[in-house]
Design a protein around this motif. Structure first.
Motif, PDB file in Angstrom:
ATOM      1  N   ASN A 153      36.568  40.913  33.080  1.00 21.20           N
ATOM      2  CA  ASN A 153      36.713  39.841  34.058  1.00 21.20           C
ATOM      3  C   ASN A 153      37.596  40.260  35.221  1.00 21.20           C
ATOM      4  O   ASN A 153      37.334  39.921  36.383  1.00 21.20           O
ATOM      5  CB  ASN A 153      37.302  38.588  33.387  1.00 21.20           C
ATOM      6  N   THR A 154      38.634  41.026  34.917  1.00 27.35           N
ATOM      7  CA  THR A 154      39.543  41.510  35.958  1.00 27.35           C
ATOM      8  C   THR A 154      38.828  42.474  36.894  1.00 27.35           C
ATOM      9  O   THR A 154      39.060  42.466  38.111  1.00 27.35           O
ATOM     10  CB  THR A 154      40.760  42.205  35.322  1.00 27.35           C
ATOM     11  N   ARG A 194      37.111  40.603  39.590  1.00 27.20           N
ATOM     12  CA  ARG A 194      38.021  39.964  40.544  1.00 27.20           C
ATOM     13  C   ARG A 194      38.684  40.968  41.481  1.00 27.20           C
ATOM     14  O   ARG A 194      38.916  40.691  42.647  1.00 27.20           O
ATOM     15  CB  ARG A 194      39.111  39.185  39.796  1.00 27.20           C
ATOM     16  N   GLU A 195      39.002  42.157  40.971  1.00 25.27           N
ATOM     17  CA  GLU A 195      39.774  43.124  41.744  1.00 25.27           C
ATOM     18  C   GLU A 195      38.964  43.830  42.826  1.00 25.27           C
ATOM     19  O   GLU A 195      39.507  44.324  43.796  1.00 25.27           O
ATOM     20  CB  GLU A 195      40.387  44.170  40.801  1.00 25.27           C
TER      21      GLU A 195
END
Length: 374
Positions: free
Chosen positions: A150-151, A154-155
């Motif tokens: 998930n990160t 987003r990143e």
């Protein structure tokens, strides 16, 4: 110990695992009297077959090595289980990390931390930004794969770097979990660099290597070297494996020729096939890893994390004792471990790391640690 040395000890200086010369100068302890528990190198030393082979073929230094390193790549293929055409050799893992980052030229890299600092250095040298995904102590530094995926989204990173088993935590991510990461990264157009410097030390019953995923994914490379498992950092031989043959070809065209010397090329013919040495190493590390981990779990004033490599991370729970205190206490006995306060995320001076040496030396270190921690 003389007065000057004692005064230096009262200050603070940080040392890496290979800083024996610096230690000698700083503490006044001859480096020959220091046992390097911070270097993470196989305590058996180099393979006897390799030593004999190098002696017999010393004259190879009079000729240039094969620029394609065909035989060497074949030996690596036999050893790892990948295809010869998927192998790229380089002057240690450091050169290969640099080459892959130069070619991919990432704008932003997401690096799982705490970990080896060279990844960030190379990304920044090539003009990229770096973000860290911090492993959580509350989760015993195990990678939360779902949260990590998930990160990634987003990143907005285009490069992901994972050391597996990780240095300095000695935690590992299984191939089944790595498959999830690679699959998500493929969807997001992210290239993945997996550093398996310590994978060969992992328990045989718990294989953590991603070599078996090469046939499924082209968006990643595996980095390895011979410095740690084969105890030959001076030969400067590293190798990368990827099924992205187009990328490999591009790197081959751009890299300097003959970055591997003739002796390193010969060494590969012996060490990668020295099964007796390989088995001895795994048996020794497996036995000592289990013994030391089980012992430290009984101590009241430390917390340990299950190790998968040839070293273990320890957290100090005893009030008033720092990782630097432990380092100094041990170095006075000629036992050099690693104060981990220079690793991002471990700056609170409660963590130290040490590798597994021969049993008698490991016992000596445990007794020394018991004096200050128990």
């Amino acid at each position: 110990m003389n007065t000057d040395t004692q005064q230096k000890i009262e200050g603070k200086e940080h040392f890496h695992g290979s800083d024996l010369e610096k230690i000698e100068k700083y503490f006044g302890i001859p480096k020959e009297q220091i046992t390097g528990f911070g270097a993470n190198v196989n305590p058996l030393g180099i393979s006897d077959k390799m030593r004999k082979g190098l002696k017999e073929h010393i004259d190879v230094v009079t000729t240039y090595p094969d620029p394609e390193y065909t035989e060497l790549r074949k030996h690596i293929s036999d050893y790892t289980g990948c295809r010869p055409e998927e192998v790229l050799v380089g002057n240690g893992c450091t050169e290969l990390i640099s080459l892959f980052i130069q070619i991919n030229h990432p704008k932003k890299a997401l690096i799982v931390s705490p970990t080896y600092s060279e990844y960030e250095r190379e990304v920044r040298l090539n003009g990229g930004e770096v973000d860290y995904y911090a492993l959580q102590e509350s989760n015993d530094f195990q990678l939360d794969v779902k949260d990590f995926c998930n990160t990634l989204e987003r990143e907005g990173a285009d490069l992901c770097v994972i050391c597996n088993p990780n240095n300095p935590t000695s935690t590992a991510t299984a191939p089944s979990e790595m498959r999830k990461i690679l699959s998500r990264c493929r969807e997001l157009g992210i290239f993945v660099m997996i550093d398996e410097t310590y994978a060969e030390f992992a328990p045989v019953s718990t294989s953590i290597s991603s070599v078996g995923l090469l046939s499924e994914f082209e968006n990643f490379t595996i980095m390895r070297g011979i410095s740690k498992f084969f105890a030959a950092p001076g030969l400067r031989l590293g190798y990368a494996m990827t099924s992205n043959l187009t990328l490999l070809q591009k790197i081959q065209e751009d890299k300097n020729p003959w970055t591997i010397n003739s002796l390193a090329e010969v060494a590969g013919a012996y060490m990668f096939h020295d099964q007796e040495y390989i088995n001895r190493t795994r048996d020794l590390i497996s036995s000592e890893r289990k013994r030391i981990y089980e012992e430290l779990k009984t101590w009241k004033h430390v917390k340990v994390y299950e190790p998968h490599a040839n070293f273990i991370l320890v957290r100090i729970l005893k009030e008033g004792v720092t990782s630097y205190d432990v380092f100094v206490h041990c170095i006075k006995r000629g036992l050099m471990l690693r104060d981990c306060s220079t690793f991002p995320g471990l700056e609170d001076e409660t963590f130290f790391r040490f590798c597994f040496m021969m049993p008698e030396k490991n016992t000596e270190l445990l007794e020394c640690l018991r004096e200050i921690l128990e």
